[in-house]
Design a protein around this motif. Sequence first.
Motif, PDB file in Angstrom:
ATOM      1  N   PHE A  94     -72.332 -27.119  -2.153  1.00 49.67           N
ATOM      2  CA  PHE A  94     -71.640 -26.340  -2.850  1.00 49.67           C
ATOM      3  C   PHE A  94     -70.687 -25.390  -2.270  1.00 49.67           C
ATOM      4  CE2 PHE A  94     -71.569 -22.260  -5.180  1.00 49.67           C
ATOM      5  CZ  PHE A  94     -71.525 -22.639  -6.571  1.00 49.67           C
ATOM      6  N   ALA A  95     -71.089 -25.032  -1.343  1.00 47.52           N
ATOM      7  CA  ALA A  95     -69.965 -24.066  -0.720  1.00 47.52           C
ATOM      8  C   ALA A  95     -68.730 -24.576  -0.220  1.00 47.52           C
ATOM      9  CB  ALA A  95     -70.568 -23.362   0.893  1.00 47.52           C
ATOM     10  N   ALA A  96     -69.105 -25.804   0.478  1.00 49.25           N
ATOM     11  CA  ALA A  96     -68.006 -26.628   0.498  1.00 49.25           C
ATOM     12  C   ALA A  96     -66.886 -26.698  -0.430  1.00 49.25           C
ATOM     13  CB  ALA A  96     -68.133 -27.942   1.516  1.00 49.25           C
ATOM     14  N   ALA A  97     -67.471 -27.138  -1.565  1.00 48.46           N
ATOM     15  CA  ALA A  97     -66.533 -27.406  -2.864  1.00 48.46           C
ATOM     16  C   ALA A  97     -66.149 -26.157  -3.487  1.00 48.46           C
ATOM     17  CB  ALA A  97     -67.526 -28.295  -3.803  1.00 48.46           C
ATOM     18  N   HIS A  98     -66.540 -25.094  -3.150  1.00 43.17           N
ATOM     19  CA  HIS A  98     -66.015 -23.991  -3.910  1.00 43.17           C
ATOM     20  C   HIS A  98     -65.295 -22.971  -2.689  1.00 43.17           C
ATOM     21  CE1 HIS A  98     -68.900 -25.437  -6.803  1.00 43.17           C
ATOM     22  NE2 HIS A  98     -68.193 -24.715  -7.568  1.00 43.17           N
ATOM     23  N   CYS A  99     -64.820 -23.778  -1.625  1.00 44.82           N
ATOM     24  CA  CYS A  99     -64.254 -22.792  -0.625  1.00 44.82           C
ATOM     25  C   CYS A  99     -62.925 -21.932  -0.958  1.00 44.82           C
ATOM     26  CB  CYS A  99     -63.957 -23.562   0.640  1.00 44.82           C
ATOM     27  SG  CYS A  99     -65.210 -24.036   1.706  1.00 44.82           S
ATOM     28  N   ASP A 100     -62.117 -22.637  -2.045  1.00 41.15           N
ATOM     29  CA  ASP A 100     -61.168 -22.038  -2.563  1.00 41.15           C
ATOM     30  C   ASP A 100     -61.420 -20.849  -3.437  1.00 41.15           C
ATOM     31  OD1 ASP A 100     -59.189 -23.714  -1.473  1.00 41.15           O
ATOM     32  OD2 ASP A 100     -59.289 -24.972  -3.076  1.00 41.15           O
TER      33      ASP A 100
END
Length: 217
Positions: A94-100
């Motif tokens: 989740f964190a990787a997918a929402h880094c932006d």
Amino acid sequence: MKDLKQNLWLRAGILSGAALSAVCLFFFIWILWENISQMRFASRLADEVLRFHVIANSDSREDQALKLEVRDALIAYMAPYGDSFSDAQEAAAFAAAHCDELRQVAAVVVEAAGCSYPVRAYVTCCDFPDKIYDGLTFPAGVYEALRVEIGQAQGQNWWCVLYPPLCFTEEGSASVPDDSREQLRAQLSEEDYARLEEAEPGRPQVRFRLLDWLLGR
């Protein structure tokens, strides 16, 4: 008679040397085993948690205060999603997918403080030191983490556990929530959880350069 005494002294010296060598060998093997055991424990623990690492632009008072503001904003952003993760891998994904989005949240805080520092947010593996959270001692090791770098990222770090949620936005609030503690207990073996509680903060460790090299440290 003189030769007999010399032989006795020689034998005594050989026996003493052999005994000392045996003690040194035992000590080395014990240290090696302790280090390997600790590394294995940290590795197992790393599979069950997602850490959080925020690095300030510098050690100035303003930059350190800004680091904490960014920390608070990102913890608040992640908090509503915490219960939806079944394990650390989901939290990391989740964190990787929402880094932006996470970077934008941090950038808003930075801009509001009147700074023009760039912000980088990404999920990676980081070296963490021993850290204590309300009696739970997480050993030093390599952990997957959401890493946030502010500006030149030359200042002091701020560390915590993002999943299960063991992050605190107030320095005086260092009590791990019961649900987070139970969540962590459920993910670990009884032995590993007990080890988290029984670890001795600040316990001195014997380290050798050769041993560190053999263990890849």
